[in-house]
Design a protein around this motif. Structure first.
Motif, PDB file in Angstrom:
ATOM      1  N   THR A 176       9.543   5.492  -9.560  1.00  0.00           N
ATOM      2  CA  THR A 176      10.065   4.484  -8.640  1.00  0.00           C
ATOM      3  C   THR A 176       9.562   4.716  -7.215  1.00  0.00           C
ATOM      4  O   THR A 176       9.336   3.769  -6.461  1.00  0.00           O
ATOM      5  N   ASP A 177       9.397   5.989  -6.837  1.00  0.00           N
ATOM      6  CA  ASP A 177       8.840   6.300  -5.518  1.00  0.00           C
ATOM      7  C   ASP A 177       7.390   5.824  -5.425  1.00  0.00           C
ATOM      8  O   ASP A 177       6.963   5.294  -4.395  1.00  0.00           O
ATOM      9  N   LEU A 178       6.640   6.020  -6.504  1.00  0.00           N
ATOM     10  CA  LEU A 178       5.246   5.576  -6.524  1.00  0.00           C
ATOM     11  C   LEU A 178       5.167   4.058  -6.435  1.00  0.00           C
ATOM     12  O   LEU A 178       4.335   3.509  -5.697  1.00  0.00           O
ATOM     13  N   ASP A 179       6.031   3.381  -7.175  1.00  0.00           N
ATOM     14  CA  ASP A 179       6.045   1.914  -7.171  1.00  0.00           C
ATOM     15  C   ASP A 179       6.366   1.384  -5.780  1.00  0.00           C
ATOM     16  O   ASP A 179       5.636   0.556  -5.222  1.00  0.00           O
ATOM     17  N   ALA A 180       7.450   1.874  -5.204  1.00  0.00           N
ATOM     18  CA  ALA A 180       7.865   1.391  -3.888  1.00  0.00           C
ATOM     19  C   ALA A 180       6.865   1.777  -2.804  1.00  0.00           C
ATOM     20  O   ALA A 180       6.577   0.993  -1.894  1.00  0.00           O
ATOM     21  N   GLY A 181       6.312   2.990  -2.913  1.00  0.00           N
ATOM     22  CA  GLY A 181       5.375   3.462  -1.894  1.00  0.00           C
ATOM     23  C   GLY A 181       4.105   2.639  -1.852  1.00  0.00           C
ATOM     24  O   GLY A 181       3.621   2.267  -0.771  1.00  0.00           O
ATOM     25  N   LEU A 182       3.539   2.321  -3.016  1.00  0.00           N
ATOM     26  CA  LEU A 182       2.306   1.529  -3.054  1.00  0.00           C
ATOM     27  C   LEU A 182       2.562   0.102  -2.585  1.00  0.00           C
ATOM     28  O   LEU A 182       1.735  -0.483  -1.873  1.00  0.00           O
ATOM     29  N   GLN A 183       3.686  -0.453  -2.972  1.00  0.00           N
ATOM     30  CA  GLN A 183       3.996  -1.811  -2.527  1.00  0.00           C
ATOM     31  C   GLN A 183       4.156  -1.854  -1.008  1.00  0.00           C
ATOM     32  O   GLN A 183       3.710  -2.798  -0.344  1.00  0.00           O
ATOM     33  N   ALA A 184       4.772  -0.829  -0.442  1.00  0.00           N
ATOM     34  CA  ALA A 184       4.956  -0.782   1.011  1.00  0.00           C
ATOM     35  C   ALA A 184       3.620  -0.632   1.729  1.00  0.00           C
ATOM     36  O   ALA A 184       3.374  -1.272   2.762  1.00  0.00           O
ATOM     37  N   LEU A 185       2.734   0.225   1.187  1.00  0.00           N
ATOM     38  CA  LEU A 185       1.430   0.417   1.815  1.00  0.00           C
ATOM     39  C   LEU A 185       0.623  -0.864   1.816  1.00  0.00           C
ATOM     40  O   LEU A 185      -0.038  -1.208   2.802  1.00  0.00           O
ATOM     41  N   LEU A 186       0.651  -1.577   0.700  1.00  0.00           N
ATOM     42  CA  LEU A 186      -0.153  -2.784   0.594  1.00  0.00           C
ATOM     43  C   LEU A 186       0.476  -3.957   1.340  1.00  0.00           C
ATOM     44  O   LEU A 186      -0.128  -5.022   1.447  1.00  0.00           O
ATOM     45  N   GLY A 187       1.691  -3.755   1.835  1.00  0.00           N
ATOM     46  CA  GLY A 187       2.300  -4.793   2.656  1.00  0.00           C
ATOM     47  C   GLY A 187       1.535  -5.030   3.943  1.00  0.00           C
ATOM     48  O   GLY A 187       1.561  -6.132   4.504  1.00  0.00           O
ATOM     49  N   SER A 188       0.845  -3.998   4.416  1.00  0.00           N
ATOM     50  CA  SER A 188      -0.021  -4.148   5.592  1.00  0.00           C
ATOM     51  C   SER A 188      -1.462  -4.022   5.127  1.00  0.00           C
ATOM     52  O   SER A 188      -1.908  -2.944   4.731  1.00  0.00           O
ATOM     53  N   ARG A 189      -2.189  -5.118   5.140  1.00  0.00           N
ATOM     54  CA  ARG A 189      -3.541  -5.145   4.591  1.00  0.00           C
ATOM     55  C   ARG A 189      -4.487  -4.335   5.466  1.00  0.00           C
ATOM     56  O   ARG A 189      -4.448  -4.413   6.691  1.00  0.00           O
ATOM     57  N   ARG A 190      -5.337  -3.577   4.818  1.00  0.00           N
ATOM     58  CA  ARG A 190      -6.384  -2.841   5.517  1.00  0.00           C
ATOM     59  C   ARG A 190      -7.700  -3.148   4.834  1.00  0.00           C
ATOM     60  O   ARG A 190      -7.897  -2.827   3.661  1.00  0.00           O
ATOM     61  N   ALA A 191      -8.611  -3.770   5.543  1.00  0.00           N
ATOM     62  CA  ALA A 191      -9.869  -4.199   4.951  1.00  0.00           C
ATOM     63  C   ALA A 191     -10.838  -3.030   4.815  1.00  0.00           C
ATOM     64  O   ALA A 191     -10.836  -2.096   5.617  1.00  0.00           O
ATOM     65  N   ALA A 192     -11.669  -3.133   3.796  1.00  0.00           N
ATOM     66  CA  ALA A 192     -12.712  -2.133   3.589  1.00  0.00           C
ATOM     67  C   ALA A 192     -13.858  -2.371   4.559  1.00  0.00           C
ATOM     68  O   ALA A 192     -13.954  -3.425   5.203  1.00  0.00           O
ATOM     69  N   ILE A 193     -14.739  -1.393   4.660  1.00  0.00           N
ATOM     70  CA  ILE A 193     -15.881  -1.491   5.564  1.00  0.00           C
ATOM     71  C   ILE A 193     -16.781  -2.650   5.144  1.00  0.00           C
ATOM     72  O   ILE A 193     -16.886  -2.996   3.957  1.00  0.00           O
ATOM     73  N   ALA A 194     -17.408  -3.305   6.128  1.00  0.00           N
ATOM     74  CA  ALA A 194     -18.186  -4.512   5.850  1.00  0.00           C
ATOM     75  C   ALA A 194     -19.421  -4.233   5.002  1.00  0.00           C
ATOM     76  O   ALA A 194     -19.774  -5.020   4.116  1.00  0.00           O
ATOM     77  N   ARG A 195     -20.095  -3.130   5.258  1.00  0.00           N
ATOM     78  CA  ARG A 195     -21.323  -2.821   4.520  1.00  0.00           C
ATOM     79  C   ARG A 195     -21.208  -1.403   3.950  1.00  0.00           C
ATOM     80  O   ARG A 195     -21.428  -0.427   4.657  1.00  0.00           O
ATOM     81  N   PRO A 196     -20.851  -1.289   2.659  1.00  0.00           N
ATOM     82  CA  PRO A 196     -20.664   0.043   2.066  1.00  0.00           C
ATOM     83  C   PRO A 196     -21.937   0.880   2.123  1.00  0.00           C
ATOM     84  O   PRO A 196     -23.057   0.367   2.050  1.00  0.00           O
ATOM     85  N   ALA A 197     -21.756   2.165   2.261  1.00  0.00           N
ATOM     86  CA  ALA A 197     -22.888   3.096   2.344  1.00  0.00           C
ATOM     87  C   ALA A 197     -23.520   3.301   0.976  1.00  0.00           C
ATOM     88  O   ALA A 197     -22.911   3.040  -0.068  1.00  0.00           O
ATOM     89  N   ARG A 198     -24.748   3.795   0.990  1.00  0.00           N
ATOM     90  CA  ARG A 198     -25.476   4.061  -0.251  1.00  0.00           C
ATOM     91  C   ARG A 198     -25.763   5.539  -0.475  1.00  0.00           C
ATOM     92  O   ARG A 198     -26.310   5.910  -1.511  1.00  0.00           O
ATOM     93  N   PHE A 199     -25.427   6.374   0.474  1.00  0.00           N
ATOM     94  CA  PHE A 199     -25.760   7.790   0.324  1.00  0.00           C
ATOM     95  C   PHE A 199     -24.974   8.412  -0.828  1.00  0.00           C
ATOM     96  O   PHE A 199     -23.883   7.954  -1.181  1.00  0.00           O
ATOM     97  N   ALA A 200     -25.554   9.437  -1.408  1.00  0.00           N
ATOM     98  CA  ALA A 200     -24.878  10.207  -2.454  1.00  0.00           C
ATOM     99  C   ALA A 200     -24.309  11.474  -1.840  1.00  0.00           C
ATOM    100  O   ALA A 200     -24.904  12.056  -0.922  1.00  0.00           O
TER     101      ALA A 200
END
Length: 688
Positions: free
Chosen positions: A486-510
């Motif tokens: 239940t902590d995992l469920d509530a915690g993830l839902q709370a985190l995703l309540g504030s959207r955070r976008a990924a980087i515009a151009r993902p890197a290619r380095f290994a």
């Protein structure tokens, strides 16, 4: 599960046939697949055992077999219809080649078991083990009822001086300081009856604080002769394979660390299932050698001075020790539990995790993120959890979602199991952000030692300072404390309540095998794509301790350019100049270990954690310089003006440095010898 086979097939580049009863009526399709010779991936872990047995029973089965869970992690969720990109990512990760095998650490146990505790409780516990065990008891008192009259097991007693070791190699040292020898005692109870003070318990040991030297017990034991108050104090040692400790942790400091050695169990006498862990530890075993150590780049000590102690302080198994003689740290692989926390806090990468290594872990993260985006996913959240309790929480959450009492893992949350949550650090978290992750979430449970939580939070704070300083949204790396699903469920839902976008151009380095190289590649990409850096900002302040980046500050009024800091620096960040009296510095190389600070004899050095934003970060710059002091005889520079003048000032009043002797201190080494030899010859001529 609402599987979209057409979309999923397009995402992974293969046509798919949906089997709804592959483990039952359609088992023939599975058998045909494992005869093909191609790799077979079963997207179900519930029937892992059944599929493995079926493969073993199928004639001509030659295909390698793997498993991946897409049910609790994706299909059983309120967002299951949108989980196709996540499923494609999980399948892609499961199809990666296995990492190269690492060296192993062997253990051998014959079942020689030591049970520590009150005699009655120890005898009851011993009765729970079968004949496969050779049991010895160490009595720490009689207990409530005292021991059995029938002596079924060897019994030791006395004062424990040391207990150390691991599975198959525990060593107990104790002092047999009691007048009653348990080897000779027949448990006739005559001494117990004879003692007027009641100083003898049913563990057949004398409480010397109560004994008043009546010696009635000696008279009562004349036939057996087990009591001797004149017996010399003896220190004895014996080896055991396993240890069952019935004593409370408050009563003894033995193995009270968060991760005790394998083969040692502290038991409260109630949970019988806990004893199964010991019952299973008879035979030959091995585990991976999780950590490799490279002394050359270690920042622990130089020239007898200790700098970095991060790995020693964080190890919950007490498997790391300092070796001042050889100026290094030592990892005991038998005690190491593979948490990887030492590699996470190591600023240089001298401690390196190898099960799997950074390159393999990075490949897995990058593969997951690449396939997630290719399948149409957006703003992936990597949910990193442990293989045991963390995995259990993920599966419990999936089952709760299938029953409609929880939402389950969101479609954007990709769970990835690690041997231990503390085995990844800042270099892989930043790389994940550079590869296209919107967030990295660390699921921490009661498994984690308190020091793990502290250093993981420190590392997360460093990342937060970096990304927000570059203008990226907050919340890049976050710890999620979970006791139940239940902590995992509530915690993830709370985190995703504030959207955070990924980087515009993902890197290619290994990811590189080295920690610092991977960290630098991630930083370079994040710096290049930084959305907003405040005007005029030259550096981003980082929290300390924990930051592996920063600068060295030098107090020029105190520094004499002795350059002892240069010889101490393990990362090549501090440099001299063979041509001029200079102390130079390359900030990119600095790991903020503190060796220069502790080495400096003038207390002239300090550390400043930061991320320099200018290209000068990779260039050598001068921290201090001063005019050279030239020899008064030949004019050759041989030191700094400040150092030589300081020395002359300190020695001017010394009786041994007067007249010519003081003047020689102003000469280079060659001229000093010549002048001394010339003066000696002149005195000989005068004497003649």
């Amino acid at each position: 599960m609402p599987l979209q086979t057409d979309s999923l097939g397009t995402a992974i580049g293969e046509s798919l046939t949906l089997h709804s009863t592959l483990c039952r009526r359609e088992a023939g399709a599975f058998q045909n697949a494992i005869r093909s010779g191609e790799e077979v991936l079963v997207a179900c872990t519930q029937e892992r055992r059944l599929f493995s047995e079926l493969a073993g029973q199928t004639e001509g089965a030659v295909s390698p077999l793997r498993f991946v869970n897409i049910r609790e992690t994706a299909g059983w969720s309120s967002e299951a219809p949108r989980a196709t990109p996540k499923i494609a990512a999980l399948i892609a990760a499961a199809r990666l080649p296995e990492p190269e095998p690492v060296a192993t650490v062997p253990f051998h146990s014959t079942g020689h078991l030591l049970i520590l505790g009150p005699l009655d409780a120890a005898e009851r516990a011993a009765a729970l083990f079968g004949e496969d065990f050779s049991i010895t008891l160490f009595a720490t008192g009689p207990g409530d009822a005292g021991g059995m009259q029938e002596r079924r097991y060897p019994v030791l007693a006395g004062r424990i001086t040391r207990l150390h070791g691991w599975l198959g190699a525990f060593e107990l040292s104790w002092q047999a300081d009691n007048p009653i020898s348990l080897d000779v005692c027949t448990r006739c109870n005559a001494c117990v009856q004879a003692c007027p003070e009641g100083a003898i318990g049913l563990d057949y040991q004398i409480d010397m604080a109560l004994c008043r030297s009546h010696r009635d017990c000696v008279k009562a034991c004349q036939v057996a002769g087990a009591i001797d108050f004149q017996r010399p104090l003896q220190t004895q040692t014996e080896r055991f394979d396993l240890v069952l400790d019935l004593r409370s942790s408050a009563a003894t400091p033995t193995f009270n660390q968060h991760a005790p050695p394998q083969g040692y169990l502290r038991w409260d006498g109630r949970d019988l299932a806990a004893l199964l862990t010991l019952r299973a530890l008879v035979g030959d075993f091995e585990k991976p050698r999780f950590i490799t150590y490279e002394q050359k780049i270690c920042a622990h000590s130089r020239n007898g001075t200790v700098g970095c102690r991060a790995c020693l302080d964080v190890c919950s198994a007490e498997a790391i020790a300092s070796d001042p003689k050889h100026q290094r740290v030592e990892v005991n692989p038998h005690l190491c539990v593979g948490c990887g926390a030492c590699t996470t806090v190591c600023p240089t990468g001298a401690m390196a995790y190898r099960a799997p290594g950074i390159a393999d872990q990075g490949l897995r993260l990058r593969t997951v993120l690449t396939h997630y985006v290719a399948a149409g996913g957006r703003d992936a959240v990597l949910v990193l959890h442990s293989q045991e309790r963390g995995l259990a929480l993920v599966e419990e959450l999936g089952r709760a979602a299938q029953l409609g009492v929880a939402k389950g893992l969101p479609a954007s949350c990709i769970p990835l199991g690690l041997w231990h949550t503390a085995s990844t650090g800042i270099e892989l978290w930043l790389s994940a952000l550079a590869w296209g992750a919107a967030r990295v979430v660390l699921v921490v449970t009661e498994e984690e030692a308190p020091q793990y939580l502290e250093v993981l939070q420190q590392q997360a704070d460093v990342v937060e300072a970096m990304v927000t300083g570059l203008g990226y949204p907050a919340g890049a790396v976050q710890l999620l404390h979970c006791k139940a699903h239940t902590d995992l469920d509530a915690g993830l839902q709370a985190l995703l309540g504030s959207r955070r976008a990924a980087i515009a151009r993902p890197a290619r380095f290994a990811a590189a095998p080295e920690k610092r190289s991977t960290l630098e590649m991630a930083l370079d990409h994040l710096l290049a794509l930084a959305p907003l850096v405040p005007a005029g900002a030259m550096a981003i302040e980082l929290p300390a301790p924990g930051a592996p980046l920063g600068e060295v500050l030098v107090n020029k009024d105190r520094c004499t350019l002795c350059l002892s800091c240069v010889s101490a620096c393990p990362a090549g960040a501090l440099l001299d100049n063979p041509q001029l009296p200079q102390l130079r510095f390359i900030e990119k190389n600095c790991v903020q270990c503190g060796l220069c600070e502790t080495t400096c004899p003038e207390d002239a050095i300090g550390l400043h954690a930061r991320l320099l934003l200018s290209p000068d970060r990779a260039q050598a710059r001068v921290l201090n310089e001063m005019p050279p002091y030239v020899c008064i005889r030949c004019g050759t520079p041989f030191g700094t003006l400040k150092a030589i003048e300081g020395m002359l000032g300190k020695l001017a009043g010394h009786a041994m440095f007067q007249g010519e002797a003081l003047e020689r201190l102003k000469m280079c080494g060659d001229c000093r010898v010549i002048d001394l030899y010339s003066s000696s010859n002149e005195r000989k001529v005068i004497d003649l």
